[in-house]
Design a protein around this motif. Sequence first.
Motif, short mmCIF file in Angstrom:
data_model
loop_
_atom_site.label_atom_id
_atom_site.label_comp_id
_atom_site.label_asym_id
_atom_site.label_seq_id
_atom_site.Cartn_x
_atom_site.Cartn_y
_atom_site.Cartn_z
N ILE A 169 42.82 -57.49 43.18
CA ILE A 169 43.50 -56.60 44.11
C ILE A 169 42.50 -55.66 44.77
O ILE A 169 41.66 -55.05 44.09
CB ILE A 169 44.60 -55.79 43.39
CG1 ILE A 169 45.76 -56.72 43.03
CG2 ILE A 169 45.09 -54.64 44.24
CD1 ILE A 169 46.89 -56.05 42.31
N ARG A 170 42.60 -55.55 46.08
CA ARG A 170 41.66 -54.71 46.82
C ARG A 170 41.91 -53.23 46.56
O ARG A 170 41.01 -52.49 46.19
CB ARG A 170 41.76 -55.00 48.32
CG ARG A 170 40.81 -54.14 49.16
CD ARG A 170 40.86 -54.53 50.63
NE ARG A 170 40.41 -55.89 50.82
CZ ARG A 170 40.46 -56.54 51.98
NH1 ARG A 170 41.00 -55.95 53.03
NH2 ARG A 170 40.02 -57.78 52.08
N LEU A 215 57.18 -56.42 46.29
CA LEU A 215 56.47 -55.67 47.32
C LEU A 215 55.43 -56.54 48.03
O LEU A 215 55.17 -56.36 49.23
CB LEU A 215 55.80 -54.44 46.71
CG LEU A 215 56.76 -53.38 46.12
CD1 LEU A 215 55.98 -52.18 45.61
CD2 LEU A 215 57.78 -52.94 47.16
N THR A 216 54.84 -57.48 47.29
CA THR A 216 53.87 -58.39 47.90
C THR A 216 54.55 -59.30 48.90
O THR A 216 54.11 -59.44 50.05
CB THR A 216 53.17 -59.22 46.82
OG1 THR A 216 52.52 -58.35 45.88
CG2 THR A 216 52.15 -60.16 47.43
N PRO A 242 47.24 -61.65 45.85
CA PRO A 242 47.20 -60.84 44.62
C PRO A 242 48.11 -59.61 44.65
O PRO A 242 48.59 -59.17 43.61
CB PRO A 242 45.73 -60.42 44.53
CG PRO A 242 44.99 -61.46 45.30
CD PRO A 242 45.89 -61.87 46.42
N GLY A 243 48.34 -59.06 45.84
CA GLY A 243 49.18 -57.86 45.95
C GLY A 243 49.63 -57.65 47.37
O GLY A 243 49.31 -58.45 48.27
N PRO A 255 40.71 -64.01 47.82
CA PRO A 255 41.99 -64.23 47.12
C PRO A 255 43.21 -64.00 48.00
O PRO A 255 44.28 -64.54 47.72
CB PRO A 255 41.93 -63.21 45.98
CG PRO A 255 40.49 -62.91 45.78
CD PRO A 255 39.87 -63.01 47.14
N TYR A 256 43.06 -63.18 49.06
CA TYR A 256 44.20 -62.87 49.92
C TYR A 256 44.45 -63.94 50.99
O TYR A 256 45.48 -63.90 51.66
CB TYR A 256 44.00 -61.51 50.59
CG TYR A 256 44.26 -60.34 49.68
CD1 TYR A 256 45.51 -59.77 49.57
CD2 TYR A 256 43.23 -59.81 48.90
CE1 TYR A 256 45.76 -58.69 48.72
CE2 TYR A 256 43.46 -58.73 48.05
CZ TYR A 256 44.72 -58.18 47.96
OH TYR A 256 44.96 -57.12 47.11
N ASN A 257 43.52 -64.84 51.18
CA ASN A 257 43.67 -65.87 52.21
C ASN A 257 44.67 -66.93 51.75
O ASN A 257 44.36 -67.78 50.92
CB ASN A 257 42.32 -66.51 52.50
CG ASN A 257 42.40 -67.54 53.62
OD1 ASN A 257 43.48 -67.83 54.15
ND2 ASN A 257 41.25 -68.08 53.99
#
Length: 373
Positions: free
Chosen positions: A193-194, A248-249, A319-320, A308-310
Amino acid sequence: MKEKKQEMFEKMQERKTEVKKVRKIVAIIAVIFVLVIGIIGLIGYNYVSSALKPVDPDATKTIAVEVPIGSSLSSIAALLEEKGIIKDARVFKYYAKFNNESQFQAGNYDLTQAMTLDELIESLKTGKVYREPVFTMTIPEGFTLEQIGNVIEKKTSYTQKEFMDLVTSDEFVQQMMTNYPDLVTEAVLADTIRYDLEGYLYPATYSYFEENPSLESIVEEMVAAMNNVVKNYTDVLAEKQMTVHELLTFASLLEEEATAQTDRETIASVFYNRIDEGMPLQTDPTVLYALGSHKDRVLYEDLEVADPYNTYKNKGLPPGPIAGAGKTSIEATLNPSSTDYFYFLADKEGVNHFSKTYDEHLQKVEKYLRKAE
């Protein structure tokens, strides 16, 4: 004869003694009674005096109060006490009656515990909040933490850096986990998570009644607002076996894909259908979040970013959250449409076009996007 006189004298003395004792007891009882009455009166005076004052003169948080049509003075007073706006409903009712105030308007009010009884009465009479905030701040739906930081920098004395330093500090995150355990869970601490609190600040308009509220109080109010929204869906989340973090994600993806005319429930169905089939979501906003930049158009080379977000490279949810979702997107996540769609695109006017197959999707890309260029 002398003995009878002596006996009578002794009896008289005994009666005098008894009378003195009785008088003494009566006097003591009278004193105690006066003291009790005085103490009760003092307690009552202090209680009423306290009830006539604001609950918390330093309070800045607004509390939503809905006064139904046809509400009586008694029911309004009880509602205000229940919401914590006043200390005692009876004192408020009698104060209003003493001042010949009883014609109050139904409606929705954002009140605070710092308001005086006169301010409350004036608000309820006019149908608008009498106590004007020093300033307001609007956080739009779909804003990231960095964008929220920009808004705070423009509206307050705090910089975006100070805001980001706070929301990314381990101490503050842990404090939010302690204060709102059902909202901010261990899920936010994942290495991939960023920003731990990304998506956990509710987008809304906030009112402030002091010139320089602390940065911590500003941020916590936004977290508390998200907590108040999400707690309404506890049963639905349990039924769907979905965590708050997943909610929420998912909702943040809908928020970022939304246009003025979008159908969020249908977009949600597309995402669910793709997840069920083991297909990557392939949503452009996650690529932009992975890149850490805002672009009008995502290029093919952008889709290759290793992050990870791609969601072009990774299946399932990122991730979030990638932004703050509003209530509409949250509810669309929990109540998606039932469709067979796996693809969608938005044309130049923001109208969404949904497809069941990839070939159909390509035809719509050609029709609505490439020919429009």
